[in-house]
Scaffold this active site. Structure first.
Site, mmCIF file in Angstrom:
data_model
loop_
_atom_site.group_PDB
_atom_site.id
_atom_site.type_symbol
_atom_site.label_atom_id
_atom_site.label_comp_id
_atom_site.label_asym_id
_atom_site.label_seq_id
_atom_site.Cartn_x
_atom_site.Cartn_y
_atom_site.Cartn_z
ATOM 1 C CB SER A 94 35.539 39.312 29.344
ATOM 2 O OG SER A 94 36.058 38.339 30.042
ATOM 3 C CG MET A 100 46.756 39.181 35.808
ATOM 4 S SD MET A 100 45.697 37.957 36.615
ATOM 5 C CE MET A 100 46.625 36.571 36.279
ATOM 6 C CG ASN A 133 40.077 38.842 43.037
ATOM 7 O OD1 ASN A 133 40.365 39.544 41.833
ATOM 8 N ND2 ASN A 133 40.757 37.680 43.240
ATOM 9 C CG HIS A 176 40.505 32.707 42.501
ATOM 10 N ND1 HIS A 176 42.056 32.995 42.015
ATOM 11 C CD2 HIS A 176 40.546 31.283 42.831
ATOM 12 C CE1 HIS A 176 42.727 31.942 41.979
ATOM 13 N NE2 HIS A 176 41.880 30.913 42.424
ATOM 14 C CB THR A 179 41.961 39.554 53.279
ATOM 15 O OG1 THR A 179 42.307 38.344 52.825
ATOM 16 C CG2 THR A 179 40.474 39.420 53.551
ATOM 17 C CG LEU A 204 46.668 35.360 46.090
ATOM 18 C CD1 LEU A 204 46.719 36.792 45.330
ATOM 19 C CD2 LEU A 204 48.087 34.590 45.501
HETATM 20 C C1 GRF Z 1 40.461 35.054 33.351
HETATM 21 O O1 GRF Z 1 41.159 34.122 33.464
HETATM 22 C C2 GRF Z 1 39.374 34.959 34.551
HETATM 23 O O2 GRF Z 1 39.014 33.687 34.730
HETATM 24 C C3 GRF Z 1 40.092 35.835 35.605
HETATM 25 O O3 GRF Z 1 40.809 36.771 34.853
HETATM 26 C C4 GRF Z 1 41.016 36.294 33.644
HETATM 27 C C5 GRF Z 1 40.817 37.262 32.273
HETATM 28 O O4 GRF Z 1 39.410 37.747 32.927
HETATM 29 N N1 GRF Z 1 39.145 36.281 36.442
HETATM 30 P P1 GRF Z 1 39.111 39.231 32.166
HETATM 31 O O5 GRF Z 1 38.745 38.614 30.597
HETATM 32 O O6 GRF Z 1 40.027 40.118 31.875
HETATM 33 O O7 GRF Z 1 37.978 39.613 32.770
#
Ligand code: GRF
Length: 196
Positions: A12, A89, A106, A108, A140, A143
């Site tokens: 998203s 991830m 990134n 977070h 960096t 994490l």
């Molecule tokens: C979500 O938990 C968001 O808070 C974190 O990554 C997860 C998935 O995000 N940044 P997305 O919908 O794949 O961008």
């Protein structure tokens, strides 16, 4: 500037980043990469006309440098200047983060430096925080730790669950990340602060 977006799932944030890079925006998306060939975001990227690359990380189990070398080879075809991690991830080694120092962002879902790592929303609720939010930072080797480029703050409501709080934060991620990328791509590192 040419932007690569890394995802692992629905993407998203990636969709919002791609949709933001139009008109006089100083950047354009050049590739969406995923460590998950089945990531729903890859379909959304293709629908938006952006090339995709995917490399399952499992065959490289225990050998992160080889996985990252394969990523770099796949990326080279698209010549990115900037990498945006967005719901990506996988941890990246210092070898990769050093190579992209000052050029990789990134997002977070917490107000860093609070709640690095996972399960940020339940941790904020357990701590009784009245405010929470999200952070865009430079990546960096450590994490969730690099220089902050933007934050958005949301209220924590008494009836919140991790899911309701996560949804409120995600809405702000979708505002914050495009705002930060637009400045960053123009060479401006002035942090963006949004408060709802
Ligand atoms: C979500 O938990 C968001 O808070 C974190 O990554 C997860 C998935 O995000 N940044 P997305 O919908 O794949 O961008």
């Amino acid at each position: 500037r040419r932007v690569a977006v890394f995802i692992s799932g629905g993407g998203s944030n990636m969709v919002k980043l791609l949709e933001s890079m139009t008109g006089d925006h100083p950047a354009r998306p050049c590739v969406v990469f995923s460590n998950n060939p089945d990531a729903g975001g890859l379909v959304r990227a293709r629908e938006l006309g952006v090339p995709t690359e995917a490399l399952p990380h499992q065959p490289f189990a225990g050998d992160r440098p080889s996985f990252e070398a394969a990523i770099s080879t796949a990326l080279a075809r698209h010549a990115p200047d900037i990498i945006c991690l967005a719901g990506f991830m996988r941890k990246l080694t210092a070898g990769f983060t050093d190579a992209w120092a000052g050029k990789m962002l990134n997002i977070h879902p917490s107000l860093l430096p609070k709640y690095k790592g996972l399960h940020t929303h339940s941790r904020a609720l357990e701590a009784g925080d009245t405010e929470h939010g999200c952070t865009v930072h430079e990546v960096t080797a450590r994490l969730d730790d690099g220089p902050v480029l933007g934050q958005a703050v949301v209220p924590v409501l008494p009836e919140d669950t991790p899911d309701t709080l996560a949804a409120r934060v995600l809405t702000q991620e979708h505002r914050l990340y495009p705002a930060v990328l637009r400045r960053f791509a123009a060479g401006d590192r002035t942090p963006v602060y949004l408060r709802t």
